[in-house]
Enzyme design. Structure first.
Site, PDB file in Angstrom:
ATOM      1  N   ARG A  92      -0.167  -1.912  -1.131  1.00 42.48           N
ATOM      2  CA  ARG A  92      -0.854  -1.428  -2.329  1.00 42.48           C
ATOM      3  C   ARG A  92       0.206  -1.013  -3.349  1.00 42.48           C
ATOM      4  O   ARG A  92       1.095  -0.207  -3.045  1.00 42.48           O
ATOM      5  CB  ARG A  92      -1.726  -0.226  -1.992  1.00 42.48           C
ATOM      6  CG  ARG A  92      -2.389   0.313  -3.232  1.00 42.48           C
ATOM      7  CD  ARG A  92      -3.211   1.530  -2.956  1.00 42.48           C
ATOM      8  NE  ARG A  92      -3.840   1.977  -4.193  1.00 42.48           N
ATOM      9  CZ  ARG A  92      -3.950   3.243  -4.556  1.00 42.48           C
ATOM     10  NH1 ARG A  92      -3.481   4.203  -3.775  1.00 42.48           N
ATOM     11  NH2 ARG A  92      -4.532   3.563  -5.674  1.00 42.48           N
ATOM     12  N   GLU A 384     -10.668  -0.130   0.399  1.00 44.61           N
ATOM     13  CA  GLU A 384      -9.556  -0.775  -0.306  1.00 44.61           C
ATOM     14  C   GLU A 384      -8.614  -1.477   0.673  1.00 44.61           C
ATOM     15  O   GLU A 384      -8.070  -2.528   0.360  1.00 44.61           O
ATOM     16  CB  GLU A 384      -8.788   0.278  -1.119  1.00 44.61           C
ATOM     17  CG  GLU A 384      -9.576   0.739  -2.339  1.00 44.61           C
ATOM     18  CD  GLU A 384      -9.047   2.020  -2.949  1.00 44.61           C
ATOM     19  OE1 GLU A 384      -9.294   3.089  -2.356  1.00 44.61           O
ATOM     20  OE2 GLU A 384      -8.401   1.979  -3.994  1.00 44.61           O
TER      21      GLU A 384
END
Ligand code: AMP
Length: 399
Positions: A92, A384
């Site tokens: 990320r 996510e």
């Protein structure tokens, strides 16, 4: 590549690293862990696998040491990474700037560009770079992919991404509305779209409400507006962030209170939002104090709701109507009071929440609007890490 090969997802922050080992196709989580307080006193590590959680202390001084600790956790508690056919590592990365509009396989050049974007995200991108460097050293024989929080919003229409400041200055310093939480908005909107058979383009508003909060307007899967801007400070009221303030506040505080730019930055990012209004940044505590008739907590709740309604109305106008409103994030998924308050009084927009559906807690995506509500209101738990794992696997499969 096999479809059961797992992806290791790494989310490296300035003082913590979260990681998850996931099989993208089935969404099965093989391991999940966190290393908190890196380089600080009282470091904690936790590694969950096979239904058991293994917690302990650590003395990791930096992200490189934290990555070493992660490999030790896998070696001690499993699963054995050496035995698994690891497909790829997904990272990320908060800021992709103007350069990254989609997930990107990491090369030395890509890494250098992410590092160059640190001016736009001084708290976040240096940590991501350190995490990528350390992970490439440890897991050098599989592809590494960067998944950017900003990427989903890269194609925001020009009218939505442009600030009304001199164009030449904006171009020189890469100033535009970037938007954040893109992986989450994209994921929950996609899940919600699966629930309807629409004749025309689907008009959605997504509210990602956690410690950080943002809203997005999405037309047929493409973002047309979002509340965060150049930085994740703009927009909704958050745990410690003010969200929207008059831009004149900065110079006013400088003149009247003698605050310098860094002081104002700290004030608006770390001391404002729920914390500034109610003294606590955790929404559960705000709810508790509000229930105990604390005036500041009640006002904080109302300011949060007021701002959410403001964005809901604005995005209704920008979308030209509305098919779905989606709540996600720790607050959006878990607070029926907040959801009911946002929907209250919006019958004129065709939006009505069913009290029983809203009050029923569940961990799955669910509809909470009344049967006669023209606008569907949904709660969709965000994931996510799964979204990052899937985007990483899709790119790794291109090899
Ligand atoms: P996140 O950043 O998505 O983990 O969300 C963190 C926020 O969610 C914090 O403000 C928490 O207080 C809030 N939160 C978590 N659980 C609940 C709950 N059951 N009710 C209300 N807020 C919650």
């Amino acid at each position: 590549m096999t479809t059961s090969a797992p992806v290791l997802v790494i989310n490296a922050g300035s003082s913590s690293v979260k990681y998850r080992l996931i099989i993208p196709a089935s969404a099965e989580v093989l391991a999940d862990g966190t290393i908190e307080r890196i380089g600080e006193h009282g470091g904690e590590v936790s590694h969950e696998t096979g239904g058991e959680t293994h917690s302990g202390d650590h003395t990791a001084e930096d992200i490189g040491a934290a990555l070493e600790l992660i490999t030790e956790q896998f070696a001690t508690y499993g699963p054995d990474l050496g035995q698994l056919d690891l497909l790829a590592v997904g990272h990320r990365v908060v800021h992709g700037g103007p350069d990254f509009a989609r997930p990107t396989k990491i090369t030395d050049d890509v890494l250098a560009t992410i590092r160059d974007l640190s001016g736009l995200a001084p708290l976040h991108n240096p940590a991501a770079v350190a995490g990528i460097e350390a992970a490439r050293q440890r897991f050098g024989d599989v592809p590494h992919v960067a998944v950017f929080d900003t990427a989903f919003f890269a194609e925001l229409p020009e009218v939505a991404r442009t600030y009304a400041i001199p164009r030449e200055l904006a171009a020189r310093h890469r100033i535009r509305r970037y938007g954040f939480h893109g992986t989450s908005h994209d994921y929950v909107a996609g899940v919600a779209r699966e629930s309807i058979k629409a004749a025309g383009p689907v008009r959605q508003i997504t509210f990602h409400l956690g410690n950080g909060c943002s809203a997005a307007a999405i037309l047929d899967g493409r973002p047309v507006e979002t509340s965060m801007g150049l930085t994740p400070l703009q927009g909704l009221v958050m745990g410690t962030r003010s969200g929207d303030v008059d831009p004149g506040l900065h110079s006013y505080l400088h003149r009247e209170a003698g605050l310098g730019p860094d002081d104002v930055d700290t004030l608006l990012n770390k001391e404002s939002g729920l914390k500034g209004l109610a003294g606590v940044n955790d929404f559960r505590e705000v709810l508790q104090r509000r229930a105990d008739d604390d005036h500041d907590a009640a006002l904080a709740f109302d300011v949060v709701v007021h701002r959410l309604k403001h964005y809901l109305g604005a995005y209704w106008a920008i979308l030209g109507g509305l098919d779905q409103v989606i709540f996600t994030g720790g607050i959006g998924e878990n607070s029926p009071d907040l959801r009911a308050a946002v929907a209250d009084g919006l019958a004129g927009l065709g939006l009505a929440v069913d009290p029983d559906r809203n009050a029923t807690a569940a961990s799955e995506a669910r509809l909470i609007s009344a049967d006669d509500s023209a606008v569907a209101v949904l709660v969709v738990p965000t994931d996510e890490e799964l979204a990052i794992a899937r985007q990483t696997a899709a790119l790794a499969a291109d090899d």
